[in-house]
Enzyme design. Sequence first.
Site, PDB file in Angstrom:
ATOM      1  N   CYS A 271       0.804  -1.223   0.000  1.00  0.00           N
ATOM      2  CA  CYS A 271       0.000   0.000   0.000  1.00  0.00           C
ATOM      3  C   CYS A 271       0.837   1.273   0.000  1.00  0.00           C
ATOM      4  CB  CYS A 271      -0.927   0.002   1.215  1.00  0.00           C
ATOM      5  SG  CYS A 271      -2.076  -1.399   1.272  1.00  0.00           S
TER       6      CYS A 271
ATOM      7  N   HIS B 280      12.117   2.210   5.903  1.00  0.00           N
ATOM      8  CA  HIS B 280      11.987   0.766   5.667  1.00  0.00           C
ATOM      9  C   HIS B 280      12.494   0.003   6.885  1.00  0.00           C
ATOM     10  CE1 HIS B 280      11.590  -2.932   3.469  1.00  0.00           C
ATOM     11  NE2 HIS B 280      11.297  -2.296   2.353  1.00  0.00           N
TER      12      HIS B 280
ATOM     13  N   HIS C 155      -3.868  19.684   6.306  1.00  0.00           N
ATOM     14  CA  HIS C 155      -4.678  18.518   5.951  1.00  0.00           C
ATOM     15  C   HIS C 155      -3.822  17.261   6.045  1.00  0.00           C
ATOM     16  CE1 HIS C 155      -7.498  21.491   4.330  1.00  0.00           C
ATOM     17  NE2 HIS C 155      -6.471  21.998   3.664  1.00  0.00           N
TER      18      HIS C 155
ATOM     19  N   ASN D  36     -10.430  -0.019   1.490  1.00  0.00           N
ATOM     20  CA  ASN D  36      -8.983   0.119   1.335  1.00  0.00           C
ATOM     21  C   ASN D  36      -8.626  -0.186  -0.113  1.00  0.00           C
ATOM     22  OD1 ASN D  36      -6.217  -0.031   1.361  1.00  0.00           O
ATOM     23  ND2 ASN D  36      -6.063  -1.426   3.094  1.00  0.00           N
TER      24      ASN D  36
END
Length: 505
Positions: free
Chosen positions: A249, A328, A410, A447
């Site tokens: 994702c 990562h 935002h 999702n």
Amino acid sequence: MARRKEYLSPEIVNRGINDSGSPSFSVRVHRGLPDFLSSVNLKYVKLGYGYLINHGTYFAGVPILLLVLGTQVGKLTWDVFSLEYYNLVNTLLFLGLLTMFVYVILDLTPRSTYLVDFACYLPPDELKITKEEYIELAKKSGQFNNTAIKFQQRVLKNSGIGDETYLPRAVFQPGYKRDLKVAREEAAALMFGAVDELFAATGIRPKDIKILIVNCGVLNTTPSLSAMLINRYKLSQRIQNFNLGGMGCAAGITAVDLANDLLNAYPGSYALIVSTEVISFTWYGGNELDMLLPNCFLRMGGAAVLLSNHLMDRWRSKYQLKQLVRTHKGMDDRSFKSIQLKEDSEGKQGLSVSKDVIEIGGHALKANITTLSPLVLPVSEQFHFFKSLVFKRSKSSKPYIPDYKLAFEHVCILATSKKVLDEIQKNLDLTDEYMEASRKTLERFGNTSSSSIWYELAYLEAKNRIKNGDRVWQLALGSGFKCNSVVWRAVRNVRQLKRNPWNEN
């Protein structure tokens, strides 16, 4: 102490019989999302300031060159260029400094990357599915036993997903097996639908695209998905195309990072990014509970994004890229194995999600925002934070925790699940207004993997929330395990446009 305890989850583990003949037990403690506002890893703080210093060197040299050039210009008069007072050395020195100055401005100083526009695919109404219909079709499919059905029913009830998300009906066919033809057709509908909308909105000709990046987690075909787009739109034979797979994702922001680097290598170019996930290829038709979670959350969706570093595109673009930080955690075995594609005992493929994924994601998020903070926080917040580090009273004292809400107007957090969004809101102390775009996207579209953050930004635009100068933080987490952040600044007031997936509401 009360707040800390709510994240602990003890588990008693039976280790069998020890050497003395007595049963042996141990207690293993799992955590939810770590309370990363209570501690700061200085390694990531230093990394953030390192990014800031590296980018600052480009701009620090410009005033020096201007000063040197100014001293030389100040010495010039019209007499210098006359034949009587002609001085070859001074003239060559001036021209050399002028050339160096122009070179620094045009070449060494990084060009700004602009988000010209983006488009999100809106699937047809016949693919809409309610939670109740999902369970009924799952029962009729014969793919799941009663335990698996009840598990999916319980997950859907607490998922935060609404009754208007999109799923291909083919996955509910009895005996469904992954079909490459069906998957390619779904990928084509998602990608072509989004790209068609983008080209129509921007007026860009396909042959003007210099860079093409496609990311899709599970489906990787031959020819590639990027080749499908090249063939469909007859893109240039000199196009720089890339196909990112298996990155989950968070791959959409990874694609933005790659596009930004390529735009610096090919100045004055357009980069097209297409982010999607093919549900007919991620679907799992078995009974392993850890592999059923993606079925409950993942839904159809895709987005196309146009980036540019044309100097003149500043005036028609929506946003300017300000910061991008990627973290990562793949060096850690638990993080590496937290989300993986595997086969169950019957040989059925699916995405397995570890029970520790929320805790693992929290550690990745903590590292990412700690690195991002020096790049985005106001000077006053950075001063208080730096002062607390330098003048802390003892080793056990905690540094000043800045208010991250001061850095952005935002926030678009990947719409994974209601539980994850709740934990992030609690730990970052975000208001309901900041979380609105993420929660509404999860409810309306589910999702949609890497494209989710673009549906959230489209929601903000549809509500006319984006004003000139507003900063937008997009945050995504994905397998590996990784956490990526990108910050955009609106270069104009962004009005609601006709081509917006939220317009029908």
